[in-house]
Design a protein around this motif. Structure first.
Motif, PDB file in Angstrom:
ATOM      1  N   PHE A 262      67.964  28.267  -2.027  1.00 15.35           N
ATOM      2  CA  PHE A 262      67.109  27.442  -2.877  1.00 15.35           C
ATOM      3  C   PHE A 262      67.152  25.979  -2.442  1.00 15.35           C
ATOM      4  N   THR A 263      66.855  25.776  -1.181  1.00 15.79           N
ATOM      5  CA  THR A 263      66.729  24.446  -0.600  1.00 15.79           C
ATOM      6  C   THR A 263      65.306  24.346  -0.074  1.00 15.79           C
ATOM      7  N   PHE A 264      64.629  23.246  -0.410  1.00 15.52           N
ATOM      8  CA  PHE A 264      63.187  23.174  -0.181  1.00 15.52           C
ATOM      9  C   PHE A 264      62.784  22.109   0.830  1.00 15.52           C
ATOM     10  N   ASP A 265      63.760  21.479   1.474  1.00 19.95           N
ATOM     11  CA  ASP A 265      63.460  20.352   2.351  1.00 19.95           C
ATOM     12  C   ASP A 265      62.403  20.681   3.403  1.00 19.95           C
ATOM     13  N   ALA A 266      62.630  21.761   4.141  1.00 19.78           N
ATOM     14  CA  ALA A 266      61.727  22.084   5.238  1.00 19.78           C
ATOM     15  C   ALA A 266      60.331  22.426   4.708  1.00 19.78           C
ATOM     16  N   ASP A 267      60.280  23.135   3.584  1.00 19.56           N
ATOM     17  CA  ASP A 267      58.985  23.478   3.001  1.00 19.56           C
ATOM     18  C   ASP A 267      58.232  22.243   2.544  1.00 19.56           C
ATOM     19  N   ALA A 268      58.959  21.305   1.920  1.00 18.44           N
ATOM     20  CA  ALA A 268      58.301  20.095   1.436  1.00 18.44           C
ATOM     21  C   ALA A 268      57.772  19.277   2.610  1.00 18.44           C
ATOM     22  N   THR A 269      58.539  19.193   3.679  1.00 13.23           N
ATOM     23  CA  THR A 269      58.092  18.440   4.851  1.00 13.23           C
ATOM     24  C   THR A 269      56.769  18.994   5.374  1.00 13.23           C
ATOM     25  N   ALA A 270      56.677  20.309   5.466  1.00 13.48           N
ATOM     26  CA  ALA A 270      55.439  20.925   5.954  1.00 13.48           C
ATOM     27  C   ALA A 270      54.310  20.768   4.944  1.00 13.48           C
ATOM     28  N   LEU A 271      54.636  20.891   3.677  1.00 12.59           N
ATOM     29  CA  LEU A 271      53.613  20.829   2.625  1.00 12.59           C
ATOM     30  C   LEU A 271      52.979  19.449   2.534  1.00 12.59           C
ATOM     31  N   PHE A 272      53.762  18.408   2.808  1.00 13.76           N
ATOM     32  CA  PHE A 272      53.263  17.040   2.635  1.00 13.76           C
ATOM     33  C   PHE A 272      52.924  16.368   3.970  1.00 13.76           C
ATOM     34  N   ASP A 273      52.789  17.148   5.023  1.00 17.02           N
ATOM     35  CA  ASP A 273      52.590  16.595   6.361  1.00 17.02           C
ATOM     36  C   ASP A 273      51.113  16.281   6.627  1.00 17.02           C
ATOM     37  N   ALA A 274      50.589  15.271   5.927  1.00 18.07           N
ATOM     38  CA  ALA A 274      49.190  14.871   6.109  1.00 18.07           C
ATOM     39  C   ALA A 274      49.023  13.452   5.576  1.00 18.07           C
ATOM     40  N   PRO A 275      47.998  12.725   6.065  1.00 16.05           N
ATOM     41  CA  PRO A 275      47.725  11.399   5.493  1.00 16.05           C
ATOM     42  C   PRO A 275      47.335  11.522   4.021  1.00 16.05           C
ATOM     43  N   LEU A 276      47.551  10.449   3.280  1.00  8.30           N
ATOM     44  CA  LEU A 276      47.313  10.503   1.838  1.00  8.30           C
ATOM     45  C   LEU A 276      45.884  10.908   1.490  1.00  8.30           C
ATOM     46  N   ASP A 277      44.903  10.405   2.262  1.00  5.87           N
ATOM     47  CA  ASP A 277      43.515  10.666   1.852  1.00  5.87           C
ATOM     48  C   ASP A 277      43.061  12.100   2.123  1.00  5.87           C
ATOM     49  N   SER A 278      43.860  12.863   2.876  1.00  6.96           N
ATOM     50  CA  SER A 278      43.528  14.285   3.037  1.00  6.96           C
ATOM     51  C   SER A 278      44.694  15.175   2.598  1.00  6.96           C
ATOM     52  N   LEU A 279      45.586  14.604   1.796  1.00  4.37           N
ATOM     53  CA  LEU A 279      46.800  15.340   1.420  1.00  4.37           C
ATOM     54  C   LEU A 279      46.501  16.535   0.510  1.00  4.37           C
ATOM     55  N   ALA A 280      45.574  16.353  -0.428  1.00  7.10           N
ATOM     56  CA  ALA A 280      45.277  17.449  -1.355  1.00  7.10           C
ATOM     57  C   ALA A 280      44.791  18.684  -0.591  1.00  7.10           C
ATOM     58  N   ARG A 281      43.845  18.477   0.315  1.00 10.40           N
ATOM     59  CA  ARG A 281      43.318  19.615   1.084  1.00 10.40           C
ATOM     60  C   ARG A 281      44.414  20.262   1.925  1.00 10.40           C
ATOM     61  N   HIS A 282      45.231  19.417   2.579  1.00 11.90           N
ATOM     62  CA  HIS A 282      46.319  19.969   3.385  1.00 11.90           C
ATOM     63  C   HIS A 282      47.268  20.810   2.531  1.00 11.90           C
ATOM     64  N   MET A 283      47.622  20.309   1.360  1.00 10.02           N
ATOM     65  CA  MET A 283      48.563  21.037   0.504  1.00 10.02           C
ATOM     66  C   MET A 283      48.006  22.412   0.112  1.00 10.02           C
ATOM     67  N   VAL A 284      46.728  22.432  -0.263  1.00  9.59           N
ATOM     68  CA  VAL A 284      46.126  23.713  -0.662  1.00  9.59           C
ATOM     69  C   VAL A 284      46.089  24.671   0.527  1.00  9.59           C
ATOM     70  N   LEU A 285      45.619  24.185   1.680  1.00  7.48           N
ATOM     71  CA  LEU A 285      45.508  25.073   2.848  1.00  7.48           C
ATOM     72  C   LEU A 285      46.888  25.548   3.302  1.00  7.48           C
ATOM     73  N   HIS A 286      47.877  24.641   3.250  1.00  4.88           N
ATOM     74  CA  HIS A 286      49.226  25.049   3.654  1.00  4.88           C
ATOM     75  C   HIS A 286      49.783  26.102   2.690  1.00  4.88           C
ATOM     76  N   LEU A 287      49.588  25.864   1.408  1.00  5.31           N
ATOM     77  CA  LEU A 287      50.087  26.832   0.421  1.00  5.31           C
ATOM     78  C   LEU A 287      49.454  28.203   0.645  1.00  5.31           C
ATOM     79  N   LEU A 288      48.130  28.216   0.830  1.00  2.00           N
ATOM     80  CA  LEU A 288      47.445  29.497   1.015  1.00  2.00           C
ATOM     81  C   LEU A 288      47.892  30.170   2.309  1.00  2.00           C
ATOM     82  N   SER A 289      48.086  29.387   3.369  1.00  2.00           N
ATOM     83  CA  SER A 289      48.460  30.010   4.651  1.00  2.00           C
ATOM     84  C   SER A 289      49.835  30.658   4.544  1.00  2.00           C
ATOM     85  N   THR A 290      50.747  30.039   3.808  1.00  2.00           N
ATOM     86  CA  THR A 290      52.081  30.640   3.696  1.00  2.00           C
ATOM     87  C   THR A 290      52.076  31.811   2.729  1.00  2.00           C
TER      88      THR A 290
END
Lengths: 223, 223
Positions: free
Chosen positions: A95-123
């Protein structure tokens, strides 16, 4: 010649016994047994952790045993204890989330929402890795889950809040994380009819208007 | 005089044998043994169901036994089998959301978002009843959970969709349910720092702008 093994290059863990061994001679020893031992250890560690993830995703903490994890990983219970000490420590490692959070938030702020959704769905669609974010839904570990919850708050929510401009960033980070968790629940647990029929870009089109204002500093009640 | 017992007034179950019994005479029979027997049966049924809810909330389906549920309910395993047949049937009874959905959606459309948030928070804070909506988060029952998921989709999402005007009502009902599930996860599992400090009306003020447009027929991508 450098070792190209992905297992050893990924791992940042020290190799307990290799420092005391003489360096192998690559020209005179065609079967470098001594150098393969640390690599095996890394692979076994990874196998044990993967087995623990499967176990804690399927069973409550109290119903999970070191013996069952060892059997799933193809190692002895003694080796699990040697590498991870206790069941509780193994649980904390899962139950350590560091690596997941790094991947989930790996986008510029103005496209972060889209990245988060696409990353979540891909995993969640691919099942290619352990769905750590979804494990946050588990109700079965609540008795023990204080550390898991603290990890999630610090490594996911606080990490997101640190990225966000504007007022009430911690609160907006919680709400944005909640929207993502809800989307994850619809996909993985409820398996909602409509959303699972859409392609990831279509889902992102629906969720960016909910998520991006929370990320950009527009308080939802002001809209 | 009507029976003021909350147990009997809440229960919609028929009492199998009471219709064939003579009405008790309150003036001549101070100990109405015959009429207490059906009520005992109802109480035992309810006790077994409550024990099953606790068991399936804490343990995976495969790790849950009729014997443990019976012990928790203070009855014999044979009585559990008599009333509910099989463990699978008991599981299906637990993962039924009709009553929860009725309470969750019990408001006019124009104030439905606020009602849903306040109702969700009241059931999660008070711990006064079984958190059925939150059970939808469980990952541990996935192998068996086809019926549970089908129940959730039909009894919660489809029931909400039937209330919603405008285009894509089923999709918007899924998204609104997802936002609620995410809020539930933040409260119950993550125990998010900021949101759990607010009072319910403040949380509703934050979530109504996310939820109400989904309910009223405004597609989120059109905003």
């Amino acid at each position: 010649m450098p070792d190209p093994s992905p297992a050893s290059s990924r791992s940042a863990r020290p190799r307990p016994s290799s420092r005391n061994l003489p360096a192998p001679s690559p020209t005179t020893d065609p079967v470098p047994k001594r150098t393969t031992r640390p690599r095996d250890a890394d692979a076994r560690r990874a196998d044990i952790l993967a087995a623990a993830r499967r176990a804690f995703a399927r069973h409550a903490y109290a119903d999970t045993t070191i013996a069952a994890i060892a059997e799933d990983a193809g190692v002895s219970p003694a080796l699990v204890m040697k590498y991870y000490g206790t069941k509780e420590n193994l649980f904390t490692q899962v139950f350590t989330f560091d690596a997941d959070a790094t991947a989930l938030f790996d986008a510029p702020l103005d496209s972060l929402a889209r990245h988060m959704v696409l990353h979540l769905l891909s995993t969640q669609r691919g099942q290619t890795r352990d769905p750590i974010l979804r494990i946050a839904f588990s109700r079965h570990h609540l008795e023990l889950g204080g550390q898991a919850r603290a990890n999630f708050r610090a490594q996911v929510i606080d990490a997101l809040a640190a990225r966000l401009p504007g007022p009430s960033a911690p609160l907006r980070a919680e709400m944005a994380t909640g929207v993502l968790l809800g989307l994850g629940a619809l996909y993985a647990t409820v398996q909602a009819d409509q959303l699972t029929r859409l392609n990831p870009d279509e889902v992102a089109d629906l969720y960016v208007p909910l998520l991006q204002p929370l990320l950009c500093g527009e308080a939802p009640a002001d809209r």
